[in-house]
Design a protein around this motif. Structure first.
Motif, PDB file in Angstrom:
ATOM      1  N   GLY A   1      28.379  17.879  60.056  1.00  0.00           N
ATOM      2  CA  GLY A   1      28.345  17.171  60.848  1.00  0.00           C
ATOM      3  C   GLY A   1      28.956  17.118  61.552  1.00  0.00           C
ATOM      4  N   ARG A   2      30.196  18.686  61.965  1.00  0.00           N
ATOM      5  CA  ARG A   2      31.224  18.091  62.741  1.00  0.00           C
ATOM      6  C   ARG A   2      30.587  18.869  64.178  1.00  0.00           C
ATOM      7  NH1 ARG A   2      36.533  18.980  59.236  1.00  0.00           N
ATOM      8  NH2 ARG A   2      36.618  17.003  58.997  1.00  0.00           N
ATOM      9  N   SER A   3      29.840  18.133  65.262  1.00  0.00           N
ATOM     10  CA  SER A   3      29.138  19.670  66.583  1.00  0.00           C
ATOM     11  C   SER A   3      30.151  20.663  67.181  1.00  0.00           C
ATOM     12  CB  SER A   3      28.644  18.612  66.499  1.00  0.00           C
ATOM     13  OG  SER A   3      27.383  18.278  65.594  1.00  0.00           O
ATOM     14  N   HIS A   4      31.031  19.381  67.247  1.00  0.00           N
ATOM     15  CA  HIS A   4      32.723  19.877  68.439  1.00  0.00           C
ATOM     16  C   HIS A   4      33.259  20.858  68.073  1.00  0.00           C
ATOM     17  CE1 HIS A   4      35.281  19.531  71.507  1.00  0.00           C
ATOM     18  NE2 HIS A   4      36.557  19.486  70.828  1.00  0.00           N
ATOM     19  N   LEU A   5      33.299  20.620  66.850  1.00  0.00           N
ATOM     20  CA  LEU A   5      34.720  21.497  66.058  1.00  0.00           C
ATOM     21  C   LEU A   5      33.131  23.403  66.278  1.00  0.00           C
ATOM     22  CD1 LEU A   5      36.505  22.886  64.467  1.00  0.00           C
ATOM     23  CD2 LEU A   5      35.946  21.505  62.828  1.00  0.00           C
ATOM     24  N   ALA A   6      32.361  22.889  65.425  1.00  0.00           N
ATOM     25  CA  ALA A   6      31.339  23.774  65.375  1.00  0.00           C
ATOM     26  C   ALA A   6      30.831  24.916  66.659  1.00  0.00           C
ATOM     27  CB  ALA A   6      30.061  23.644  65.117  1.00  0.00           C
ATOM     28  N   THR A   7      31.239  24.196  68.076  1.00  0.00           N
ATOM     29  CA  THR A   7      30.735  24.467  69.193  1.00  0.00           C
ATOM     30  C   THR A   7      32.525  25.601  69.433  1.00  0.00           C
ATOM     31  OG1 THR A   7      29.913  22.989  69.415  1.00  0.00           O
ATOM     32  CG2 THR A   7      30.181  24.590  71.501  1.00  0.00           C
ATOM     33  N   GLN A   8      33.471  24.921  69.537  1.00  0.00           N
ATOM     34  CA  GLN A   8      35.312  24.975  69.877  1.00  0.00           C
ATOM     35  C   GLN A   8      34.156  26.458  69.125  1.00  0.00           C
ATOM     36  OE1 GLN A   8      37.048  22.179  68.529  1.00  0.00           O
ATOM     37  NE2 GLN A   8      38.002  22.232  70.200  1.00  0.00           N
ATOM     38  N   LEU A   9      34.286  26.911  67.452  1.00  0.00           N
ATOM     39  CA  LEU A   9      34.889  27.692  67.012  1.00  0.00           C
ATOM     40  C   LEU A   9      33.611  29.043  67.495  1.00  0.00           C
ATOM     41  CD1 LEU A   9      34.465  26.319  63.498  1.00  0.00           C
ATOM     42  CD2 LEU A   9      36.946  27.301  64.095  1.00  0.00           C
ATOM     43  N   LEU A  10      32.752  28.437  67.817  1.00  0.00           N
ATOM     44  CA  LEU A  10      31.853  29.634  68.687  1.00  0.00           C
ATOM     45  C   LEU A  10      32.276  30.480  69.888  1.00  0.00           C
ATOM     46  CD1 LEU A  10      28.342  28.169  68.193  1.00  0.00           C
ATOM     47  CD2 LEU A  10      28.765  30.150  67.042  1.00  0.00           C
ATOM     48  N   ASP A  11      32.581  30.151  69.989  1.00  0.00           N
ATOM     49  CA  ASP A  11      33.563  30.298  71.277  1.00  0.00           C
ATOM     50  C   ASP A  11      34.560  31.387  71.074  1.00  0.00           C
ATOM     51  OD1 ASP A  11      32.439  28.667  73.141  1.00  0.00           O
ATOM     52  OD2 ASP A  11      34.211  27.192  73.426  1.00  0.00           O
ATOM     53  N   HIS A  12      34.885  31.897  69.671  1.00  0.00           N
ATOM     54  CA  HIS A  12      35.188  32.766  69.440  1.00  0.00           C
ATOM     55  C   HIS A  12      34.582  33.604  68.664  1.00  0.00           C
ATOM     56  CE1 HIS A  12      39.297  30.297  69.507  1.00  0.00           C
ATOM     57  NE2 HIS A  12      38.526  29.675  69.832  1.00  0.00           N
ATOM     58  N   GLU A  13      33.018  33.626  68.223  1.00  0.00           N
ATOM     59  CA  GLU A  13      32.385  34.538  68.029  1.00  0.00           C
ATOM     60  C   GLU A  13      32.088  36.035  69.496  1.00  0.00           C
ATOM     61  OE1 GLU A  13      31.155  37.065  66.768  1.00  0.00           O
ATOM     62  OE2 GLU A  13      30.652  34.640  64.525  1.00  0.00           O
ATOM     63  N   THR A  14      32.395  37.291  68.776  1.00  0.00           N
ATOM     64  CA  THR A  14      32.331  37.800  70.268  1.00  0.00           C
ATOM     65  C   THR A  14      31.013  38.524  69.762  1.00  0.00           C
ATOM     66  OG1 THR A  14      32.394  39.450  68.152  1.00  0.00           O
ATOM     67  CG2 THR A  14      34.203  39.248  69.690  1.00  0.00           C
ATOM     68  N   ARG A  15      29.783  37.920  68.565  1.00  0.00           N
ATOM     69  CA  ARG A  15      28.363  38.673  69.097  1.00  0.00           C
ATOM     70  C   ARG A  15      27.974  37.360  69.044  1.00  0.00           C
ATOM     71  NH1 ARG A  15      28.921  40.339  62.530  1.00  0.00           N
ATOM     72  NH2 ARG A  15      29.686  38.507  62.719  1.00  0.00           N
ATOM     73  N   ALA A  16      26.864  37.634  70.741  1.00  0.00           N
ATOM     74  CA  ALA A  16      25.503  36.790  70.887  1.00  0.00           C
ATOM     75  C   ALA A  16      24.760  36.527  70.394  1.00  0.00           C
ATOM     76  CB  ALA A  16      25.497  37.157  72.339  1.00  0.00           C
ATOM     77  N   GLY A  17      24.784  37.541  70.149  1.00  0.00           N
ATOM     78  CA  GLY A  17      23.360  37.602  68.855  1.00  0.00           C
ATOM     79  C   GLY A  17      23.941  36.196  67.464  1.00  0.00           C
ATOM     80  N   LYS A  18      24.567  36.215  67.148  1.00  0.00           N
ATOM     81  CA  LYS A  18      25.244  35.003  66.293  1.00  0.00           C
ATOM     82  C   LYS A  18      24.990  33.547  66.511  1.00  0.00           C
ATOM     83  CE  LYS A  18      25.170  38.038  62.136  1.00  0.00           C
ATOM     84  NZ  LYS A  18      24.489  38.389  61.290  1.00  0.00           N
ATOM     85  N   GLN A  19      26.294  34.080  67.954  1.00  0.00           N
ATOM     86  CA  GLN A  19      26.114  32.448  68.640  1.00  0.00           C
ATOM     87  C   GLN A  19      24.907  31.434  68.800  1.00  0.00           C
ATOM     88  OE1 GLN A  19      28.559  34.560  72.107  1.00  0.00           O
ATOM     89  NE2 GLN A  19      30.220  33.211  71.316  1.00  0.00           N
ATOM     90  N   VAL A  20      23.937  32.545  69.685  1.00  0.00           N
ATOM     91  CA  VAL A  20      22.750  31.630  69.955  1.00  0.00           C
ATOM     92  C   VAL A  20      21.563  31.115  69.693  1.00  0.00           C
ATOM     93  CG1 VAL A  20      20.901  32.218  71.632  1.00  0.00           C
ATOM     94  CG2 VAL A  20      22.875  33.703  72.089  1.00  0.00           C
ATOM     95  N   PRO A  21      21.609  31.383  68.279  1.00  0.00           N
ATOM     96  CA  PRO A  21      20.862  30.972  67.204  1.00  0.00           C
ATOM     97  C   PRO A  21      21.195  29.870  66.572  1.00  0.00           C
ATOM     98  CG  PRO A  21      20.769  33.112  66.552  1.00  0.00           C
ATOM     99  CD  PRO A  21      21.930  32.657  67.440  1.00  0.00           C
ATOM    100  N   LEU A  22      22.676  29.730  66.106  1.00  0.00           N
ATOM    101  CA  LEU A  22      23.745  28.715  65.851  1.00  0.00           C
ATOM    102  C   LEU A  22      22.947  27.001  66.977  1.00  0.00           C
ATOM    103  CD1 LEU A  22      25.195  26.888  64.067  1.00  0.00           C
ATOM    104  CD2 LEU A  22      26.876  27.489  64.509  1.00  0.00           C
TER     105      LEU A  22
END
Length: 826
Positions: free
Chosen positions: A514-535
């Motif tokens: 339930g921590r959507s804001h934290l999830a968005t912050q962490l995704l900024d550090h994911e280098t693979r767009a194919g992993k970022q986008v579905p989430l």
């Protein structure tokens, strides 16, 4: 240090040892006799659940709540899972230490990480109606028996597909066991049911009566390798037979008045019977070894022995490995035993050390290998070191010896000793470690949240550590009470410069919590767009997902996001998302052009792209077959451009009006003239077909109406008449003084059609050509003499000389005469 053989006991012709693993395992107040205990394979965790059929001491409301407690073998509580989902009828473990809980109504929960997270499925096949009676587990699956004796098998936990086995008799089942698929000829699980006086073998296709006497059998057990079966009869006898029920290996009379509460195999070598505080171990030939305990004892079978669990102690009962027996047995003369004695003499600085070495010189490599192997089988660290020292002493004497096995064993023993520590509680044997593999052992440490040890062992074994860090971070974002910015900073700083880290997995854990804001912050550090986008899409961060996909440059990923958004959003909202995103707009336009033109029209309308919308209507009109439909669409296209500010709009409107006029004319022609049809032809094609059909006047009128350029009209008429072979009309045209395209095209087209005579008519009219060019034209018509006369008029002597080579017959004489006439006279 005492000799290991003091813990050995001989049963028949074999030696067995009881290794003390841990003491003070459980709280003395824990009434172990009132609990069902299931142990994970390869020295794994223990699951305890209070037996609901037994009366237990009341210890307050908190203690009376049902729960499944997961412990290590040393008694360390790993997790308490509160349970309120009904009566448990099956408790077992998978090979990868997943806890399986089967309820009476056929619901199966698979706890996959020792921390309470689970997946769930249902057995079906009447389990909810009749109820589950009990279950038997193997490494990758289990079988449940229902109250109506029907058997339901699940072979895999990743994709569970419960399957109903053959129907056995409906009589009372006294006991039962399973043979895993890996050990059956059919490669399907086989179930042994003790019904009546005999045993039934049930698989997926049939239930076969083995016609055994002396039943009923109160216990049925199968050896780990599936080759042997043990049966406990009502009168206290133990039978050991082969699993095909053809041969009886041995028999033992326990003389017990009560039926043992459990019967298990100790490896593949002997059978263990347990009463409340008494354990009998019987080898297949009937020899027996008895052990007595102060409290209730539970048996947990494994591949190479059986764990004995009481409140006070956890022990391993197993057959002494052959290499260990050869090294330590009293009076042993094996090379390994002599090598170990040589080490003892060496430490005493006795010359007998060299004598021992010389005695086994020829067998020294085998002695070194045996000491290395025996070290792996030892639990006592002192004897591990002594055996490895002996091996090291032996190999130092050898001229050529590969130390790979020695180094590998040292590495494995360091790992085993680390996880056997009571703070970890994984009493895994060397053989179990070989089966389990280092990667799965690391996973067990991760599931216990022993991250530091898991990282150190992974680095020591040269294994990747990224999964450990990701698991730690996932647990951090789920359980930490800090604010989200602090958690994000902590995780990112910890994982900085770590290889192979998937921030998408960590972000998904945060989102699930339930921590959507934290999830968005962490995704900024994911280098693979194919992993970022579905989430991001699952988090409904649609515009961020689209921007990330565009930044990646992966058009397939962008299209994936666009399709998702098109399904999800109203059309107006979808187009608003496309605003200021030219890449996304271009991809939608490209895709819609071939698949969804209505969407393309709406897109052009939304963006006020009137010219593109009109061109789309124009293309659509061309694809129509009915003239009226074509005209209507062209009118719409023209209307769309009425208020356009595009400077080319007027030109396009004129084109659309001309297209409407042409469609009306073609419609009239189709009605007035027999086939071929004119609808769908271009203006030039329409004129050509009219001329070829003999309607030159109608063609001329259409040419005038559409203001077709004169040159274009003359070309159309020439080619149509040549194609029609209307030589008379062409000859009439030749009588005209001028041609809009000149007369050379007439010569070329007529000559190409094979009419040299008519082609020759046009040669004199080509006044703009040189004499030599006209001469070539005469030659092409076969009139060489005319060509010569053309050159004479131009006084081209060189041309005549060249022409003479092309002449034949009488033409040669005439050319010679013409040449002579041009030559100056002497």
């Amino acid at each position: 240090m005492s000799n290991p053989i003091i813990d050995w006991e001989k049963v028949g012709d074999r030696y067995y040892r009881k290794v003390k693993l841990y003491d003070a395992v459980f709280d003395p107040d824990l009434e172990l006799e009132n609990y069902i205990i299931a142990g994970a394979p390869y020295g794994g965790a223990l699951a305890l659940y209070r037996d609901e059929d037994k009366i237990h001491t009341y210890r307050g409301t908190q203690a009376s709540k049902s729960s499944i407690n997961i412990y290590s073998c040393s008694g360390k509580l790993i997790r308490r899972i509160n349970w309120d989902k009904g009566f448990i009828r099956g408790l077992g473990w998978s090979e990868d230490e997943r806890l399986l809980v089967v309820t009476k109504d056929g619901t199966v929960r698979c706890y996959y990480d020792l921390q309470g997270d689970f997946t769930q499925f249902s057995l079906g096949h009447g389990a909810e109606e009749h109820g589950v009676s009990s279950c038997r587990f193997w490494l990758t699956g289990f079988v449940a028996i229902l109250a109506n004796n029907h058997l339901v098998a699940v072979s895999h936990y990743n994709e569970p597909r419960p399957k109903l086995l053959a129907t056995p008799p409906e009589d009372v089942v006294h006991s039962w066991a399973i043979i895993p698929p890996a050990y059956t000829l059919s490669r399907s699980v086989e179930v042994l049911l003790a019904i009546g006086q005999t045993i039934f073998v049930v698989d997926s296709s049939e239930a076969e009566d083995r016609m055994l006497p002396n039943g009923p059998f109160k216990h049925v057990g199968v050896s780990p390798n599936g080759l042997y079966v043990t049966l406990y009869t009502e009168d206290g006898r133990v039978w050991v037979i082969t699993s095909d029920f053809q041969n009886k290996i041995g028999e033992y009379d326990s003389k017990a008045k009560t039926v043992p509460k459990d019967v298990q195999w100790c490896g593949n070598d002997s059978v263990v019977l347990a009463w409340e505080d008494e354990v009998h171990m019987i080898d297949p030939n009937g020899a027996v070894l008895k052990h007595y305990y102060d409290g209730w004892v539970h048996l947990l079978a494994d591949i190479d022995g059986v764990r004995l669990i009481t409140n006070d102690i956890c022990e391993l009962l197993q057959k002494v490995p052959d290499t260990t027996k050869d090294v330590f047995k009293l009076g042993s003369t094996s090379p390994a035993s002599i090598l170990l004695d040589a080490l003892d003499q060496l430490e005493k600085k006795s010359p007998k050390a060299d004598e021992n070495i010389q005695m086994i010189r020829s067998s020294l490599p085998e002695a070194v290998a045996a000491c290395v192997e025996a070290a792996g089988q030892e639990y006592n660290i002192h004897w591990q070191k002594q055996l490895l020292k002996a091996a090291s002493f032996g190999k130092s004497v050898l001229d050529l010896y590969s130390s790979d096995d020695f180094v590998s064993m040292c590495e494995k023993l360091r790992v085993l000793n680390a996880v056997r520590d009571y703070r970890i509680g994984l009493p895994i044997t060397y053989d179990e470690y070989q089966y389990l593999t280092p990667e799965k052992l690391i996973q067990r440490l991760i599931n216990r949240r022993e991250y530091l040890l898991a990282i150190r062992l992974s680095e020591y074994l040269r294994l990747p550590t990224n999964k450990i860090y990701v698991h730690w971070a996932s647990q951090k974002v789920r359980n930490s009470t800090d604010d989200e910015d602090t958690i994000c900073k902590t995780v990112v700083n910890k994982l900085h410069n770590k290889q192979g880290i998937s921030f998408e997995v960590i972000a998904r854990s945060a989102y699930d919590e339930g921590r959507s804001h934290l999830a968005t912050q962490l995704l900024d550090h994911e280098t693979r767009a194919g992993k970022q986008v579905p989430l991001l899409l699952s988090m409904e961060e649609d515009e961020i997902a689209l921007d990330k996909a565009i930044e990646s440059g992966d058009t397939d990923l962008v299209v994936f996001v666009l399709l998702h958004l098109k399904k999800k959003l109203p059309l107006a909202s979808f187009f608003r998302v496309l605003n200021n995103r030219p890449v996304a707009t271009a991809l939608v336009e490209s895709s819609a052009r071939s698949q969804d033109q209505e969407l393309l029209k709406d897109l052009y309308y939304q963006d006020d792209r009137r010219l593109d919308g009109a061109n789309l209507l124009f293309s659509d009109a061309l694809a129509q077959s009915a003239p009226q439909t074509k005209t209507d669409k062209l009118k719409l296209a023209s209307k769309l451009l009425a208020d356009s500010k595009d400077p080319t709009a007027t030109l396009h409107q004129k084109s659309y009006l001309e297209a409407q006029q042409l469609i009306r004319i073609q419609d009239c022609l189709d009605r007035d003239i027999d086939p071929p049809r004119y609808t769908g032809l271009s203006l030039n094609e329409t004129l050509t077909r009219l001329v070829r059909s003999g309607y030159s006047k109608r063609a001329a009128k259409i040419q005038a109406d559409f203001r077709v350029p004169e040159k274009t009209w003359w070309w159309i008429r020439l080619r149509a008449l040549v194609a029609k072979r209307d030589w008379g009309e062409i000859e009439e045209i030749s009588k005209q003084r001028k041609s809009a395209i000149g007369w050379e095209p007439f010569f070329s087209e007529v000559l190409g059609a094979g009419n040299t005579k008519l082609a020759a008519v046009f040669v004199p009219k080509c006044a703009g050509l040189t004499a030599r060019e006209r001469s070539e034209m005469w030659v092409k018509c076969g009139l060489v003499i005319k060509a010569g006369e053309e050159l004479v008029r131009a006084k081209d002597l060189d041309g005549l000389e060249a022409l003479r080579g092309k002449a034949t017959g009488a033409a040669v004489v005439e050319i010679d005469r013409l040449i002579a006439g041009l030559r100056p006279r002497r």
